[in-house]
Design a protein around this motif. Sequence first.
Motif, PDB file in Angstrom:
ATOM      1  N   PRO A  86       1.256  -1.450  -0.294  1.00  0.00           N
ATOM      2  CA  PRO A  86      -0.285  -0.329  -0.178  1.00  0.00           C
ATOM      3  C   PRO A  86       0.413   1.333  -0.121  1.00  0.00           C
ATOM      4  CG  PRO A  86      -0.123  -1.280   2.362  1.00  0.00           C
ATOM      5  CD  PRO A  86       1.144  -1.980   0.551  1.00  0.00           C
ATOM      6  N   ALA A  87       0.132   2.492  -0.440  1.00  0.00           N
ATOM      7  CA  ALA A  87       1.016   3.663  -0.582  1.00  0.00           C
ATOM      8  C   ALA A  87       1.143   3.627   1.188  1.00  0.00           C
ATOM      9  CB  ALA A  87       0.271   4.989  -0.519  1.00  0.00           C
ATOM     10  N   TYR A  88       2.301   4.867   1.207  1.00  0.00           N
ATOM     11  CA  TYR A  88       2.813   4.939   2.939  1.00  0.00           C
ATOM     12  C   TYR A  88       1.834   5.483   3.044  1.00  0.00           C
ATOM     13  CZ  TYR A  88       5.997   6.359   6.336  1.00  0.00           C
ATOM     14  OH  TYR A  88       6.759   6.259   7.620  1.00  0.00           O
ATOM     15  N   ASP A  89       1.387   5.138   4.677  1.00  0.00           N
ATOM     16  CA  ASP A  89       0.410   5.520   6.220  1.00  0.00           C
ATOM     17  C   ASP A  89       1.076   5.910   6.911  1.00  0.00           C
ATOM     18  OD1 ASP A  89      -1.112   6.009   7.576  1.00  0.00           O
ATOM     19  OD2 ASP A  89      -2.288   4.098   7.369  1.00  0.00           O
ATOM     20  N   ALA A  90       1.572   6.839   7.486  1.00  0.00           N
ATOM     21  CA  ALA A  90       2.417   7.451   8.994  1.00  0.00           C
ATOM     22  C   ALA A  90       1.816   7.076   9.474  1.00  0.00           C
ATOM     23  CB  ALA A  90       2.616   8.787   8.655  1.00  0.00           C
ATOM     24  N   GLU A  91       0.084   6.998  10.196  1.00  0.00           N
ATOM     25  CA  GLU A  91      -0.438   6.422  10.950  1.00  0.00           C
ATOM     26  C   GLU A  91      -0.465   4.348  11.172  1.00  0.00           C
ATOM     27  OE1 GLU A  91      -2.096   8.201  13.233  1.00  0.00           O
ATOM     28  OE2 GLU A  91      -1.238   9.802  12.250  1.00  0.00           O
ATOM     29  N   ASP A  92      -0.414   4.005  10.012  1.00  0.00           N
ATOM     30  CA  ASP A  92      -0.130   2.749  10.446  1.00  0.00           C
ATOM     31  C   ASP A  92       1.181   2.060   9.295  1.00  0.00           C
ATOM     32  OD1 ASP A  92      -0.336   0.211  11.405  1.00  0.00           O
ATOM     33  OD2 ASP A  92      -2.231  -0.104  10.631  1.00  0.00           O
ATOM     34  N   PRO A  93       1.779   2.375   9.042  1.00  0.00           N
ATOM     35  CA  PRO A  93       2.839   2.446   7.874  1.00  0.00           C
ATOM     36  C   PRO A  93       3.643   0.722   7.800  1.00  0.00           C
ATOM     37  CG  PRO A  93       4.314   3.311  10.324  1.00  0.00           C
ATOM     38  CD  PRO A  93       2.793   2.985  10.635  1.00  0.00           C
ATOM     39  N   GLY A  94       3.300   0.187   8.368  1.00  0.00           N
ATOM     40  CA  GLY A  94       3.769  -1.431   8.896  1.00  0.00           C
ATOM     41  C   GLY A  94       5.138  -1.294   8.477  1.00  0.00           C
ATOM     42  N   PRO A  95       5.436  -3.198   8.332  1.00  0.00           N
ATOM     43  CA  PRO A  95       6.888  -3.407   8.918  1.00  0.00           C
ATOM     44  C   PRO A  95       7.700  -2.116   7.729  1.00  0.00           C
ATOM     45  CG  PRO A  95       5.895  -4.983   8.460  1.00  0.00           C
ATOM     46  CD  PRO A  95       4.701  -4.415   7.833  1.00  0.00           C
ATOM     47  N   ALA A  96       8.692  -1.670   8.343  1.00  0.00           N
ATOM     48  CA  ALA A  96       9.998  -0.518   7.958  1.00  0.00           C
ATOM     49  C   ALA A  96      10.196  -1.170   6.484  1.00  0.00           C
ATOM     50  CB  ALA A  96      11.026  -0.247   8.891  1.00  0.00           C
ATOM     51  N   ASP A 132       5.330  12.353  -5.895  1.00  0.00           N
ATOM     52  CA  ASP A 132       3.814  12.583  -6.097  1.00  0.00           C
ATOM     53  C   ASP A 132       3.455  11.334  -7.260  1.00  0.00           C
ATOM     54  OD1 ASP A 132       3.150  12.307  -3.656  1.00  0.00           O
ATOM     55  OD2 ASP A 132       2.596  14.824  -3.775  1.00  0.00           O
ATOM     56  N   GLY A 133       2.918  10.242  -7.839  1.00  0.00           N
ATOM     57  CA  GLY A 133       3.272  10.361  -9.215  1.00  0.00           C
ATOM     58  C   GLY A 133       4.256   9.384  -9.612  1.00  0.00           C
ATOM     59  N   GLU A 134       4.884   9.641  -9.525  1.00  0.00           N
ATOM     60  CA  GLU A 134       6.442   8.506  -9.695  1.00  0.00           C
ATOM     61  C   GLU A 134       6.140   7.416  -9.486  1.00  0.00           C
ATOM     62  OE1 GLU A 134      11.440   9.171  -9.566  1.00  0.00           O
ATOM     63  OE2 GLU A 134      10.229   9.968  -8.454  1.00  0.00           O
ATOM     64  N   ASP A 135       6.593   6.316 -10.468  1.00  0.00           N
ATOM     65  CA  ASP A 135       6.968   4.785  -9.622  1.00  0.00           C
ATOM     66  C   ASP A 135       7.332   4.482  -8.611  1.00  0.00           C
ATOM     67  OD1 ASP A 135       4.273   4.496 -11.635  1.00  0.00           O
ATOM     68  OD2 ASP A 135       6.282   3.642 -13.180  1.00  0.00           O
ATOM     69  N   THR A 136       7.632   3.663  -7.831  1.00  0.00           N
ATOM     70  CA  THR A 136       7.962   3.593  -6.674  1.00  0.00           C
ATOM     71  C   THR A 136       8.552   1.348  -6.711  1.00  0.00           C
ATOM     72  OG1 THR A 136       5.937   2.566  -5.118  1.00  0.00           O
ATOM     73  CG2 THR A 136       7.062   4.896  -5.668  1.00  0.00           C
ATOM     74  N   TRP A 137       8.834   1.237  -5.900  1.00  0.00           N
ATOM     75  CA  TRP A 137       9.984   0.238  -5.930  1.00  0.00           C
ATOM     76  C   TRP A 137       8.080  -0.393  -4.796  1.00  0.00           C
ATOM     77  CZ3 TRP A 137      12.767  -4.181  -5.639  1.00  0.00           C
ATOM     78  CH2 TRP A 137      14.000  -4.653  -5.700  1.00  0.00           C
ATOM     79  N   ALA A 138       7.631  -0.271  -4.878  1.00  0.00           N
ATOM     80  CA  ALA A 138       6.318  -0.777  -4.413  1.00  0.00           C
ATOM     81  C   ALA A 138       5.319  -1.421  -5.535  1.00  0.00           C
ATOM     82  CB  ALA A 138       5.324   0.171  -3.846  1.00  0.00           C
ATOM     83  N   LEU A 161       8.134   4.961  -1.180  1.00  0.00           N
ATOM     84  CA  LEU A 161       9.191   6.299  -0.925  1.00  0.00           C
ATOM     85  C   LEU A 161      10.362   5.939  -1.961  1.00  0.00           C
ATOM     86  CD1 LEU A 161       8.866   6.789   2.203  1.00  0.00           C
ATOM     87  CD2 LEU A 161       7.370   7.483   1.052  1.00  0.00           C
ATOM     88  N   VAL A 162      11.197   4.279  -2.321  1.00  0.00           N
ATOM     89  CA  VAL A 162      11.718   4.607  -2.967  1.00  0.00           C
ATOM     90  C   VAL A 162      11.260   4.611  -4.192  1.00  0.00           C
ATOM     91  CG1 VAL A 162      14.080   2.678  -3.629  1.00  0.00           C
ATOM     92  CG2 VAL A 162      13.203   3.590  -1.134  1.00  0.00           C
ATOM     93  N   PRO A 163      12.094   5.110  -5.099  1.00  0.00           N
ATOM     94  CA  PRO A 163      12.356   5.239  -6.781  1.00  0.00           C
ATOM     95  C   PRO A 163      11.850   3.372  -7.153  1.00  0.00           C
ATOM     96  CG  PRO A 163      13.660   7.293  -6.229  1.00  0.00           C
ATOM     97  CD  PRO A 163      13.451   6.577  -5.230  1.00  0.00           C
ATOM     98  N   ALA A 164      11.216   3.464  -7.899  1.00  0.00           N
ATOM     99  CA  ALA A 164      11.428   2.459  -9.366  1.00  0.00           C
ATOM    100  C   ALA A 164      12.795   1.731  -9.545  1.00  0.00           C
ATOM    101  CB  ALA A 164      10.232   2.025 -10.156  1.00  0.00           C
ATOM    102  N   ASP A 165      13.763   2.777 -10.151  1.00  0.00           N
ATOM    103  CA  ASP A 165      14.992   2.307 -10.587  1.00  0.00           C
ATOM    104  C   ASP A 165      15.792   2.235  -9.918  1.00  0.00           C
ATOM    105  OD1 ASP A 165      15.153   5.279 -10.161  1.00  0.00           O
ATOM    106  OD2 ASP A 165      15.608   5.897 -11.718  1.00  0.00           O
ATOM    107  N   ALA A 166      15.508   2.175  -8.677  1.00  0.00           N
ATOM    108  CA  ALA A 166      16.965   2.037  -8.235  1.00  0.00           C
ATOM    109  C   ALA A 166      17.124   0.448  -7.307  1.00  0.00           C
ATOM    110  CB  ALA A 166      16.324   2.012  -6.173  1.00  0.00           C
ATOM    111  N   THR A 167      18.420   0.731  -8.068  1.00  0.00           N
ATOM    112  CA  THR A 167      19.240  -0.989  -8.062  1.00  0.00           C
ATOM    113  C   THR A 167      19.300  -1.404  -6.497  1.00  0.00           C
ATOM    114  OG1 THR A 167      21.310   0.160  -8.030  1.00  0.00           O
ATOM    115  CG2 THR A 167      20.291  -0.185 -10.126  1.00  0.00           C
TER     116      THR A 167
END
Length: 352
Positions: free
Chosen positions: A54-64, A199-205, A71-77
């Motif tokens: 899911p998208a990052y949720d500060a109230e209940d972010p889940g496991p780090a 916002d709107g950028e593809d992420t690793w998620a 939050l990490v760009p999709a092109d991160a190696t």
Amino acid sequence: MSSSPRSRARRRAHRRTTTWLGGVAVLAPLVLAGCAEDRPTPQVLAERPERTIPAYDAEDPGPAGRAALALVPADATVVTVTDFDASRQALGVPELTSESLVSERTDYWERVRRESVLLAEGRLHEHDSLLLLDHGFTSDDVDWEARFLTPDGPGWVLALRPDLDMARVEDAVDAGVAGLAGADVDEELHLVSVGAATDGEDTWAARDGAADLTAEEPAESTYYRAGCVPLAEALGPDAGVEEQDAVLSRHDPRDLEPLDAFAVSFDDGVATARLGLDRPDLFDRSALAEDFPATGPMGFGEVFTTPVVDPSTGRIGWTVAAPAAAAGLVLTDVLPFAVCPEVTPMEEPTGL
């Protein structure tokens, strides 16, 4: 007395279950000890519910390890996530902050270096004295830290405790201390970052299969890598033709299945590699790792012991015998279980 926001968040984040190793430990020794023809055929499920992050949720972010990927760009190696909250929980000091006694904070950092596998000590830690004196917070107020490498360069994200006054952090960024100059501060989400996805950028998620590489429970550290590790790189920087030939005399990496991405997480003395669902080559990858020659002070098999294999979920688990050495092997990609299904000949030494 009511609990703090950080305490409530920790209780949500740190609900623990029995480690997955217990579920397959009975089968593993028999499987790993047998020959290839004796190995049972992995059971592949025809249909699986699709897992997403899911998208990052500060109230209940889940496991780090999972939250950071949003939050990490999709092109991160490469992505590393160090969960200081999980580490503090494991060492019995879940409420440790910059407001704790100096002796308690010092004791934590001494213990964590010995007892935990931390893939980063924290970009703020060496500046703690200055930060506390001038800005009223320290690395002990960081819940987790992510670092990543993209084609455009490195980036990082710090998640601060939910009840920290972010005006203090803003002041530190404006002052340019502790390497914070130029960082973006999100007061609502309690994040400080450089190079994080916008916002709107593809992420690793959003990457295919990313959710299957993430743990359901908190891990002290997690390492993600896009793609596989070339054999020469997995052997280590000091390896040569002799070491590669030793591996090839017993294994042929070309028989392995392709590997698009993988992760390694650490928690409570256990390391878990995740290579994606339904990996028929997982037993071969585990056996290859066991036979890898040591090219440094400690070989992979000395650091990662008693392997347990679960092909259906794509996991290999080990007991971690040496936490600091484990971190070093992961950060330098000395990871034989993740080798590419190809072999590039090494150049013979000339003797000059």
